[in-house]
Enzyme design. Sequence first.
Site, PDB file in Angstrom:
ATOM      1  N   HIS A 132       0.882  -1.172   0.000  1.00  0.00           N
ATOM      2  CA  HIS A 132       0.000   0.000   0.000  1.00  0.00           C
ATOM      3  C   HIS A 132       0.921   1.224   0.000  1.00  0.00           C
ATOM      4  O   HIS A 132       2.029   1.175   0.554  1.00  0.00           O
ATOM      5  CB  HIS A 132      -0.831  -0.054   1.288  1.00  0.00           C
TER       6      HIS A 132
ATOM      7  N   GLN B  48      -4.672  -5.425   6.597  1.00  0.00           N
ATOM      8  CA  GLN B  48      -5.694  -6.329   6.034  1.00  0.00           C
ATOM      9  C   GLN B  48      -5.741  -7.670   6.749  1.00  0.00           C
ATOM     10  O   GLN B  48      -6.679  -8.445   6.548  1.00  0.00           O
ATOM     11  CB  GLN B  48      -5.430  -6.565   4.537  1.00  0.00           C
TER      12      GLN B  48
ATOM     13  N   CYS C 234      -4.667   2.424  -3.862  1.00  0.00           N
ATOM     14  CA  CYS C 234      -3.454   2.938  -3.195  1.00  0.00           C
ATOM     15  C   CYS C 234      -2.283   1.972  -3.376  1.00  0.00           C
ATOM     16  O   CYS C 234      -1.487   1.760  -2.454  1.00  0.00           O
ATOM     17  CB  CYS C 234      -3.694   3.204  -1.709  1.00  0.00           C
TER      18      CYS C 234
HETATM   19  N1  PLP Z   1      -1.795  -0.840   4.532  1.00  0.00           N
HETATM   20  C1  PLP Z   1      -2.721  -1.615   3.948  1.00  0.00           C
HETATM   21  C2  PLP Z   1      -2.344  -2.989   3.486  1.00  0.00           C
HETATM   22  C3  PLP Z   1      -4.022  -1.143   3.789  1.00  0.00           C
HETATM   23  O1  PLP Z   1      -4.943  -1.906   3.215  1.00  0.00           O
HETATM   24  C4  PLP Z   1      -4.325   0.165   4.242  1.00  0.00           C
HETATM   25  C5  PLP Z   1      -5.666   0.718   4.029  1.00  0.00           C
HETATM   26  O2  PLP Z   1      -6.395   0.328   3.166  1.00  0.00           O
HETATM   27  C6  PLP Z   1      -3.338   0.915   4.859  1.00  0.00           C
HETATM   28  C7  PLP Z   1      -2.071   0.388   4.982  1.00  0.00           C
HETATM   29  C8  PLP Z   1      -3.619   2.288   5.397  1.00  0.00           C
HETATM   30  O3  PLP Z   1      -4.517   2.184   6.456  1.00  0.00           O
HETATM   31  P1  PLP Z   1      -5.099   3.501   7.157  1.00  0.00           P
HETATM   32  O4  PLP Z   1      -5.722   4.302   6.060  1.00  0.00           O
HETATM   33  O5  PLP Z   1      -6.116   2.970   8.117  1.00  0.00           O
HETATM   34  O6  PLP Z   1      -3.983   4.206   7.810  1.00  0.00           O
END
Ligand code: PLP
Length: 572
Positions: free
Chosen positions: A124, A204, A365
């Site tokens: 991400h 996740q 993302c």
């Molecule tokens: N990492 C992963 C694998 C994610 O799926 C997400 C959000 O979809 C994030 C990081 C970021 O999470 P947050 O927006 O809750 O900080």
Amino acid sequence: MRKFSVSVFRQQFPILQTVNDNHKLIYFDNAATTQKPQAVITSSVNFYQQSNANVHRASHFLSVKATTAYEQVREQSKAFINAKSIKEIIWTKGTTEAINLVAHSYGMNYLNQGDEIVISQAEHHANIVPWQYVAKVTGAKLVVLPLTPQGIIDLTAAKSLISKKCKFLAINHISNVLGKINPVKELIKLAKQQGAVTLIDGAQAIAHLKVDVQELNCDFYVFSAHKMFGPTGLGVLYGKQELLEEMPPYQFGGEMIKKVSFSGTSYNELPHKFEAGTPNIVAVVDFGACLRFFDNIQHDQMATYEQQLIDYVFTKLNDIKALKFLAKACPDIPLFSFTLQGIHHQDAASFLDSKGIAVRSGHHCAMPLMESLALDGSVRVSLAAYNTFAEVDYFVEQLHLFCSGEAEQSNQHRIHDHREGVEQADVDRVISTNAEFISADEVLALFSSAKSWDLKHRQIMLLAKQLVRLDKALRNEDDLISGCESQAWLKVKFNSQTKQLTFQADSDAKVIRGLMVIILSVYQHKTGQQIIDFDIEEYFSHLGLMQHLSPSRGNGVKAIVERIKQIAYNYQ
Ligand code: PLP
């Protein structure tokens, strides 16, 4: 503990009773955020009604009550992931902030020129960009682990890429695009053998797997409460105590201070050293309710149910000829990313939305992953244990209908319409002679008879045909509109005599082309001043399309309108 029953489980989530425009909500966007059970909602109300005060700061009874409730959740969280001590549980506002905290506090201070930070192809952005920045500032190098065709981090490649130079490994437990569990334990071991520090992005994984940080032996584990039926605005950074002790604070002020004087400041102990300012107290307390809710679930049975959902969806989607999964394997959690041949992902998502089915489309993302797959996005369908087989059946039926409808239309298109890929001369001709562009009155008439969202959506898709497509060679970066999840371009011509602006627009997504026609029905051949004076929000509101003008980057219409207004200001 009661046997897991999907109907009983589902009843605890009031939002799932939503009916919008005669369609029952089918919420398949759980990887973005999960819905909240009544227990979490009630906790919020109760806290504000009975216990609200700032934590740690005062000795009055309300503050003691709030602080006790707040700190109790740290104990619960420690037990939830099997950390050794509550000193290892740091509250953040989410996974993203937790990774940023480690990147700034550890990365900036302990990584040097020539060191390697190893991530994977399927991270991400939250687990790429902070490390990219650390690499830029420190001179460290970012190394990217490839994936197998099945969509997991390639262990064989990792064995050669995680070398002595690797000082930090930051990888996801489960990709938010591919839904496969990575061999994190083996990867952590490989990194440890080289003396590297390890961080696992569990955003996740946390709702689906039993996470034991001691068993994983990672140095950091991060996740967000909102992806596991908990509140938004709260994340957990687990870190090994000895590392956290060593690391400098990330932000300053509030509870992270022990003593302040102008000659110097000493910092508080763990975990407070990393928690500057008033924290998200109510979210922490609600997370406690969420963890109690979790404790009362029969996890084995819930996992069995989720597995049944995975198998069911996978089999059903495999029957759709036009559908291609991003990874060549069945996912490990109920999260499916796919493309549909000849159909833009945003068109599929907006069609499903018109039927009450909430899915996600776009790059999720994870742009570098999309780039490696030569895609600009996909549809992502992510389920939770409150989703049902009946919902899956309805969704698959609608997707079938959509795909066959699109296929039929594109055949007709091929026979009757050869306008795709027009030449520059044609564009100029259209731009200069496009007086016959649909008028605002005509659009209003069309939409006044389309009452339901279903019909409005169909109308938008039909209007898309009115837009003359831009030749690929003419779609350049300067005309690209940022803020759109799908690619969209806007070209403009100014007539210095009439002072009128004429636009030529295009997008990969049909739904965006349709919306562009609606926008241009009021902006085409108008002066800068006329464009600025026109109340587009009122127009969209009359059409019943306000959701398309929302600030969400989901459809980018707002970005298109803003670009046009910017141009209008320049030509006033
Ligand atoms: N990492 C992963 C694998 C994610 O799926 C997400 C959000 O979809 C994030 C990081 C970021 O999470 P947050 O927006 O809750 O900080």
